[in-house]
Design a protein around this motif. Structure first.
Motif, mmCIF file in Angstrom:
data_model
loop_
_atom_site.group_PDB
_atom_site.id
_atom_site.type_symbol
_atom_site.label_atom_id
_atom_site.label_comp_id
_atom_site.label_asym_id
_atom_site.label_seq_id
_atom_site.Cartn_x
_atom_site.Cartn_y
_atom_site.Cartn_z
ATOM 1 N N LEU A 101 0.851 -1.195 0.000
ATOM 2 C CA LEU A 101 0.000 0.000 0.000
ATOM 3 C C LEU A 101 0.883 1.240 0.000
ATOM 4 O O LEU A 101 1.951 1.231 0.606
ATOM 5 N N PRO A 102 0.427 2.305 -0.643
ATOM 6 C CA PRO A 102 1.183 3.556 -0.543
ATOM 7 C C PRO A 102 1.294 3.958 0.926
ATOM 8 O O PRO A 102 0.331 3.826 1.680
ATOM 9 N N LYS A 103 2.481 4.411 1.323
ATOM 10 C CA LYS A 103 2.659 4.801 2.726
ATOM 11 C C LYS A 103 1.816 6.025 3.040
ATOM 12 O O LYS A 103 1.408 6.755 2.140
ATOM 13 N N LEU A 104 1.571 6.219 4.315
ATOM 14 C CA LEU A 104 0.798 7.378 4.741
ATOM 15 C C LEU A 104 1.602 8.639 4.467
ATOM 16 O O LEU A 104 2.798 8.707 4.730
ATOM 17 N N VAL A 105 0.966 9.646 3.939
ATOM 18 C CA VAL A 105 1.638 10.872 3.510
ATOM 19 C C VAL A 105 2.366 11.560 4.658
ATOM 20 O O VAL A 105 3.470 12.050 4.494
ATOM 21 N N GLU A 106 1.762 11.577 5.852
ATOM 22 C CA GLU A 106 2.360 12.321 6.946
ATOM 23 C C GLU A 106 3.621 11.681 7.517
ATOM 24 O O GLU A 106 4.334 12.288 8.282
ATOM 25 N N GLN A 107 3.907 10.461 7.139
ATOM 26 C CA GLN A 107 5.116 9.801 7.619
ATOM 27 C C GLN A 107 6.257 10.027 6.637
ATOM 28 O O GLN A 107 6.072 9.948 5.432
ATOM 29 N N GLU A 108 7.453 10.273 7.174
ATOM 30 C CA GLU A 108 8.605 10.487 6.307
ATOM 31 C C GLU A 108 9.087 9.181 5.690
ATOM 32 O O GLU A 108 9.325 9.101 4.502
ATOM 33 N N ALA A 109 9.280 8.170 6.504
ATOM 34 C CA ALA A 109 9.793 6.890 6.013
ATOM 35 C C ALA A 109 8.725 5.815 6.192
ATOM 36 O O ALA A 109 7.939 5.857 7.134
ATOM 37 N N PRO A 110 8.689 4.835 5.309
ATOM 38 C CA PRO A 110 7.711 3.751 5.467
ATOM 39 C C PRO A 110 8.054 2.887 6.683
ATOM 40 O O PRO A 110 9.221 2.755 7.040
ATOM 41 N N ARG A 111 7.039 2.351 7.319
ATOM 42 C CA ARG A 111 7.255 1.429 8.443
ATOM 43 C C ARG A 111 7.681 0.084 7.881
ATOM 44 O O ARG A 111 7.110 -0.398 6.915
ATOM 45 N N ARG A 112 8.638 -0.536 8.544
ATOM 46 C CA ARG A 112 9.111 -1.852 8.146
ATOM 47 C C ARG A 112 8.994 -2.800 9.333
ATOM 48 O O ARG A 112 9.937 -3.042 10.053
ATOM 49 N N ILE A 113 7.804 -3.325 9.548
ATOM 50 C CA ILE A 113 7.526 -4.209 10.665
ATOM 51 C C ILE A 113 8.272 -5.532 10.537
ATOM 52 O O ILE A 113 8.709 -6.106 11.519
ATOM 53 N N GLY A 114 8.442 -6.040 9.342
ATOM 54 C CA GLY A 114 9.087 -7.337 9.139
ATOM 55 C C GLY A 114 10.499 -7.387 9.668
ATOM 56 O O GLY A 114 10.923 -8.381 10.258
ATOM 57 N N PHE A 115 11.249 -6.331 9.480
ATOM 58 C CA PHE A 115 12.625 -6.309 9.958
ATOM 59 C C PHE A 115 12.672 -6.263 11.481
ATOM 60 O O PHE A 115 13.514 -6.894 12.105
ATOM 61 N N ARG A 116 11.750 -5.533 12.104
ATOM 62 C CA ARG A 116 11.687 -5.480 13.558
ATOM 63 C C ARG A 116 11.244 -6.823 14.124
ATOM 64 O O ARG A 116 11.768 -7.284 15.134
ATOM 65 N N LEU A 117 10.290 -7.476 13.474
ATOM 66 C CA LEU A 117 9.842 -8.792 13.919
ATOM 67 C C LEU A 117 10.973 -9.811 13.804
ATOM 68 O O LEU A 117 11.191 -10.617 14.703
ATOM 69 N N ALA A 118 11.701 -9.769 12.695
ATOM 70 C CA ALA A 118 12.819 -10.693 12.498
ATOM 71 C C ALA A 118 13.902 -10.454 13.542
ATOM 72 O O ALA A 118 14.500 -11.414 14.053
ATOM 73 N N GLN A 119 14.172 -9.201 13.892
ATOM 74 C CA GLN A 119 15.169 -8.896 14.925
ATOM 75 C C GLN A 119 14.747 -9.475 16.259
ATOM 76 O O GLN A 119 15.558 -10.006 17.008
ATOM 77 N N ARG A 120 13.444 -9.404 16.565
ATOM 78 C CA ARG A 120 12.922 -9.978 17.818
ATOM 79 C C ARG A 120 13.170 -11.482 17.855
ATOM 80 O O ARG A 120 13.559 -12.032 18.872
ATOM 81 N N LEU A 121 12.976 -12.176 16.720
ATOM 82 C CA LEU A 121 13.228 -13.608 16.659
ATOM 83 C C LEU A 121 14.705 -13.918 16.851
ATOM 84 O O LEU A 121 15.072 -14.844 17.568
ATOM 85 N N GLU A 122 15.574 -13.151 16.195
ATOM 86 C CA GLU A 122 17.024 -13.360 16.331
ATOM 87 C C GLU A 122 17.470 -13.134 17.763
ATOM 88 O O GLU A 122 18.280 -13.897 18.290
ATOM 89 N N ASP A 123 16.956 -12.095 18.418
ATOM 90 C CA ASP A 123 17.307 -11.819 19.811
ATOM 91 C C ASP A 123 16.868 -12.960 20.719
ATOM 92 O O ASP A 123 17.614 -13.384 21.600
ATOM 93 N N ALA A 124 15.658 -13.469 20.497
ATOM 94 C CA ALA A 124 15.146 -14.569 21.319
ATOM 95 C C ALA A 124 15.975 -15.829 21.128
ATOM 96 O O ALA A 124 16.270 -16.539 22.089
ATOM 97 N N THR A 125 16.384 -16.120 19.896
ATOM 98 C CA THR A 125 17.207 -17.290 19.615
ATOM 99 C C THR A 125 18.564 -17.157 20.294
ATOM 100 O O THR A 125 19.063 -18.107 20.902
#
Length: 163
Positions: A128-152
């Motif tokens: 989806l096109p990012k919300l106009v008021e935000q400067e950078a798009p949110r990248r939830i997948g990278f944060r979720l993957a980091q959480r998995l790596e930290d837990a491992t």
């Protein structure tokens, strides 16, 4: 638990039986609900539940999908099998043994949560096109993957300390 903590067999079985609940939200959004009584969020488990397996695989799919997006788009999911619309994914979690949750906003910007049993899981990822008021798009997948790596990494460190 450190080397000086002692628990009874009953306490160990009780800890193993408590359902786990893991959720990851955007940094700018506070957690909206407390972990229900009788749930834990960070216990080590000997065997992953169906919810945790599904969660981990979805994290990888979302991360890989986002890696292909340009800076003008963000990941969202379409609700398959219904006319409910689209959810801009802002967070995701699981609740053992069999529930996956998605958090975000719908097309009108209304806060939305999807709670789904793993046996009914069917996810359509959309750009989806990012919300106009935000400067950078949110990248939830990278944060979720980091959480998995930290837990491992934490689980491996705990296992090494135990030996």
């Amino acid at each position: 638990m450190d080397e000086h903590d002692i628990s009874t067999t009953a306490e160990a079985y009780e800890a193993a039986a408590l359902p786990r609940r893991i959720e990851v939200y955007p940094e700018d959004r506070p957690v909206g609900e407390a972990t229900p009584a009788g749930c834990v969020t960070d216990k080590p488990v000997a065997q992953k539940s169906p919810a945790e397996w599904a969660y981990e695989r979805l994290v990888l799919y979302i991360r890989d999908f986002e890696a292909e997006l340009d800076n003008a788009h963000e990941v969202a999911m379409g609700f398959t099998g219904s006319q409910a619309g689209v959810l801009r994914i802002e967070g995701m979690g699981f609740f053992d043994p069999d529930i996956i949750t998605f958090y975000g906003t719908d097309a009108e910007g209304i806060r939305t949560q999807l709670i789904q049993h793993v046996s009914q899981l069917s996810v359509l990822l959309r750009a989806l096109p990012k919300l106009v008021e935000q400067e950078a798009p949110r990248r939830i997948g990278f944060r979720l993957a980091q959480r998995l790596e930290d837990a491992t990494r934490d689980a491996a460190a705990e296992a090494a300390e135990a030996t």
